[in-house]
Scaffold this motif. Structure first.
Motif, short mmCIF file in Angstrom:
data_model
loop_
_atom_site.label_atom_id
_atom_site.label_comp_id
_atom_site.label_asym_id
_atom_site.label_seq_id
_atom_site.Cartn_x
_atom_site.Cartn_y
_atom_site.Cartn_z
N ASP A 1 0.86 -1.19 0.00
CA ASP A 1 0.00 0.00 0.00
C ASP A 1 0.90 1.24 0.00
O ASP A 1 2.13 1.12 -0.01
N GLN B 1 0.71 2.20 4.57
CA GLN B 1 -0.69 2.01 4.90
C GLN B 1 -1.07 0.53 4.95
O GLN B 1 -2.20 0.20 5.29
N SER C 1 0.83 5.61 14.47
CA SER C 1 -0.17 5.01 13.60
C SER C 1 -1.55 5.61 13.84
O SER C 1 -1.81 6.22 14.88
N ARG D 1 4.14 5.87 3.54
CA ARG D 1 3.86 7.15 4.17
C ARG D 1 5.07 7.79 4.83
O ARG D 1 5.07 9.00 5.08
N TRP E 1 -3.07 2.18 9.58
CA TRP E 1 -2.03 2.79 8.77
C TRP E 1 -0.91 3.33 9.66
O TRP E 1 -1.16 4.02 10.64
N TYR F 1 1.67 5.97 9.82
CA TYR F 1 1.92 7.23 9.13
C TYR F 1 3.35 7.74 9.31
O TYR F 1 3.81 8.59 8.56
N ARG G 1 0.07 -1.26 7.14
CA ARG G 1 0.18 -1.48 8.59
C ARG G 1 1.51 -2.09 9.01
O ARG G 1 1.66 -2.48 10.16
#
Length: 850
Positions: A236, A263, A347, A239, A321, A323, A265
């Motif tokens: 994904d 994202q 997160s 970030r 997610w 970040y 995780r």
């Protein structure tokens, strides 16, 4: 860190016979823009963040915002300090620090702070290279005076810049664009820049974004970067990226580590070491570690050295997610920089975690977890280390900061710390409490907040620090207006939002006792609490009303938040009212400081827009958004019975502001229809009587603001036509124009008039404008009493006493100005002026003679 004395003085008849006034900013409350990469904790010890169009700076040691930097015309998205926390050698000898900020219109600005003087200057605006918003900045110092940094934008480009510090020249820094890299249709949203070990200044740039890959570019100080390789693995958007300093591994070679978060995780740690040593040591490490063996990745060349990339570890622990990831800042031992093997992640699952490799196996594990239990459904946008690694800071969805400090002696013990707080959307209205001990503000972030100076019990003589001490209302609609109900009795206010209902709130016992701790009032001097039966309030999960919690029913209720851990839904606490003996932190404000709602006032046909209370606490006037005369009626409500006692008809469009005269004889209203109206108001046993004295087309554009002279029946109106006019009610039967002040530079959006000398009918008129600027005007003369005789009349004179320095002011529209205890007829040497605006800020100034 901020200028305290400011303003251009204009000559003329100043207050107190030619004496000028000075201004000092004593408080700024502001929330953090809700974007990733917005916050940067500098090696100078200050935290920079975007607050709407301003760059705000706060001191973690004081827990206060120390300055706001104006200049941007759009939302600030990202900030970067130079030297960075990794530039430990340059930090040690740095005479000045630079701050870079990027905004949503593609502009990058540079600010300079002189370490010795602590003075801020606007260094320069960089050439416009981005066509859309700047989303991330990353950089490093490559020498004591030269730094290389990169910027990325949603326009699909990454630009490499060079900044040269030139102490000998006045400008003190020069920035040039070295290289622009076109990425393609999927823009990059995260960057990290590092110096390759043993390469004589060769640089490595990592970028990640919407294509799920980490792109590695190599270059040198000339700025020409070429693509080296891609690192695949995330599924994904990527970030956050962060390079470590070179780390000494088992051999004599240094390895570079890159951490990435996504994202999806997960967090991945990539290791980069020179090819000559990687093949010889991979086998032995596999035998030693087993399950944590390296997964070999691509090979790339920089200069004359090959680098082998391998996946060091995959960290799985967050439930949403991730970040932000950041390596712990390096420490300096002698001349040697040491990189701690510790990573901080933040997160959207409301958690921050510190990851470290286990001593025996080398497996990366989660060693510390901290988090918040706020009412917000979303979590953290970013996490940051203090330069010494002793504190960690997160910024969240609610525009809030959360800081923990390791206070343990032998083992780690992370405890919440005091941080600045404030609204994260335009602040629409504010008001002082009756005796001026606190300030209440409402905002489009759907909260009502109370700010007050908190006095330390340890050293009461010290200057009090302003804190947010309560959040009385958490709503489901944008709140547009508020009025504190005057008169004796408990603290009460009424607020109006983007719904057709006004809501009345009353201070609970928990707040009154917290306020007592904040102001250090002794119990014998404080209000009698025996009659207050309500301890606090609770909010139902799906409701808008805040239900009271009574004192007799709260005996068994725990008085503190459970610390069992935030892992299960059962441990999430009820909104338990709490008395605070020290300033509350974010989750306590959100859960434990609600006020109960006592009444709803139904009647208006549209969203509430303006509200005010008379000075005796008997009547409340309210208005709503309107495009026709019937809807534009002003409703009068009786305090106590809460019945609508009158509906005042005069305007055809929205009534933008109303105010009662100081003797409560008149109600003044101004409107979008460019008219002002003055009603005579008389309170009666069965409600109120009113009579329309005058309706005048006062300005050529919308009238935004009005304010009465505290000493007489004169008032001021301010309009989008950039003028302020002074009027007088003559013989309670007509309204005459006395004078028009010289035209202002922008639309006038806020006015506040305070008295300074009753004998001369002299006072200060504060004027707030659409561009965020504030001016103080001395108004004196005219009729010096409120009787109907002509005695005491003198020519009205006016002079601009002070123009606030832009560094002190708002950066966009001023919505409201309020003087503290403006009905005082004593000539005080120090006055407090509160302001709020579209830049999400609440500000308090001290205005004093000099």
């Amino acid at each position: 860190m901020s200028p305290t004395e400011a303003g251009e003085l204009a000559g003329g008849s100043g207050a107190g016979g030619g004496v000028g006034v000075g201004v000092e900013r004593v408080f700024v409350g502001a929330g953090c823009n809700r974007v990733v990469n917005n916050v940067s904790w500098g090696a100078c010890g200050l935290v920079a963040f975007g607050a709407q169009n301003a760059v705000a700076l706060f001191s973690p040691s004081r827990g206060e915002i120390v300055s706001t930097l104006p200049g941007h015309k759009a939302t600030v998205n990202c900030t970067l300090w130079l030297p960075t926390k990794k530039d430990v050698h340059q930090v040690r000898c740095a005479e000045r620090h630079y701050l870079l900020s990027g905004s949503a219109d593609g502009i990058i600005m540079s600010w300079k702070i002189d370490s010795g003087k602590g003075e801020w200057t606007h260094a320069l605006q960089l050439p416009v290279m981005h066509k859309k918003g700047v989303t991330c900045l990353a950089g490093r110092m490559v020498s004591d005076t030269v730094s290389i940094f990169a910027s990325t934008s949603s326009d699909g480009t990454v630009v490499i810049w060079k900044m040269e510090d030139e102490p000998a020249t006045v400008g003190s820094c020069k920035v040039s664009c070295l290289h622009s890299i076109s990425i393609g249709p999927k823009p990059m949203v995260s960057l990290s820049l590092a110096v390759l070990p043993g390469q004589g200044g060769h640089l490595i740039l990592a970028m990640g974004g919407l294509d799920h890959k980490v792109h590695i570019y190599c270059g040198d100080q000339s700025g020409k970067f070429t693509k080296a390789c891609d690192l695949k693995g995330h599924s994904d958007w990527i970030r956050s990226l962060d390079f470590s300093l070179p780390v000494m591994t088992g051999s004599e070679e240094h390895s570079l580590f890159l951490v990435s978060s996504s994202q999806d995780r997960t967090i991945r740690i990539w290791k980069m070491n020179s090819d000559a040593v990687s093949s010889g040591h991979t086998t032995s490490r596999k035998e030693d570690i087993g399950i944590a063996s390296y997964i070999e990745g691509p090979l790339f060349v920089s200069g004359n050295t090959h680098y082998q990339v391998s996946l060091e570890s995959l960290l799985v622990g967050h439930e949403d997610w991730v970040y932000s990831v950041e390596w712990q800042p390096p420490t300096l031992t002698g001349d040697e920089a040491h990189q701690p093997m510790s990573i901080l992640s933040a997160s959207m699952d409301k958690m921050m975690m510190i990851w470290k490799p286990e001593k025996n196996t080398g497996l990366w594990i989660n060693s510390v977890t901290v988090g918040e239990l706020t009412h917000s459904a979303l979590g953290f946008y970013g996490g940051h280390w203090e330069p010494d690694g002793k504190s960690i800071l997160a910024h969240g969805y609610g525009g809030s900061f959360h800081m923990w400090r390791d206070v343990g002696l032998g083992s780690e013990n992370w405890q919440p710390q005091i941080v600045p707080s404030g609204h994260f959307a335009p602040v629409s209205d504010l008001t002082w409490s009756r005796s001026g001990e606190y300030l209440l503000s409402v905002s489009h972030d759907q909260t009502t907040r109370i700010f007050a100076p908190w006095r330390s019990q340890v050293s009461p003589g010290d200057v009090a620090c302003w804190r947010e001490i309560a959040r009385p209302q958490i709503h489901g609609h944008d709140i547009n207006c508020v009025a504190l109900i005057q008169g004796s009795g408990n603290h009460r206010f009424v607020s109006g939002a983007d719904e057709k209902v006004s809501r009345v709130f009353e201070a609970p016992l928990s707040f009154l006792k917290t306020l007592q701790h904040a102001t250090l009032l002794k119990s014998d001097k404080s209000e009698d609490f025996d009659d207050v039966q309500v301890l606090g309030a609770n909010m139902s999960a799906l409701g808008l009303s805040q239900k009271p919690i009574y004192t007799h029913g709260a005996r068994e209720t725990p008085n503190s938040i459970s610390n069992d851990g935030p892992d299960s839904i059962e441990t999430i606490p009820d909104a338990v009212p709490t008395v605070f003996t020290e300033p509350p932190v974010e989750d306590q404000l959100a859960w434990n400081t609600l006020w109960p709602e006592t009444h709803k006032l139904y009647g208006h046909g549209n969203e509430l827009f303006s509200i005010c209370c008379d000075h005796g606490g008997k009547l409340i006037a309210s208005s709503c958004k309107a495009q026709s005369a019937p809807v534009a009626e002003i409703w009068l409500w009786e305090v106590g019975t809460w019945k609508a006692v009158r509906r005042l008809q005069s305007h055809n469009l929205t009534v933008t502001q109303m105010e009662f005269s100081r003797d409560n004889a008149f109600l003044l209203s101004v409107s979008r229809d460019r008219h002002l109206s003055v009603f005579s108001i008389r309170k009666t046993d069965d409600g109120a009587e009113h009579h329309l004295i005058a309706k005048l087309e006062a300005h050529k554009r919308i009238i935004w603001a009005c304010s009465w002279n505290p000493f007489s029946h004169e008032f001021a109106t301010g309009s989008r036509d950039k003028t302020v006019k002074i009027w007088r009610v003559e013989d309670s039967s007509s309204v005459n124009l006395l004078t028009t002040l010289p035209q202002f530079h922008d639309s006038v959006t806020a006015l506040a008039w305070t008295g300074r000398d009753r004998a001369r009918n002299a006072g200060l008129l504060a004027v707030g404008m659409d561009n965020g600027m504030i001016e103080l005007w001395n108004i004196s003369g005219g009729r010096a009493s409120t009787d109907n005789s002509g005695s005491g009349s003198s020519p009205l004179s006016f002079a601009c006493m002070l123009r606030f320095d832009p560094m002190l002011c708002h950066v966009s529209t001023v919505h409201r100005l309020r003087w503290q205890k403006s009905d005082s007829s004593d000539e005080k040497s120090v006055l407090q002026l509160a302001s709020c605006g579209a830049d999400h800020c609440v500000r308090v100034f001290e205005v004093h003679d000099f």
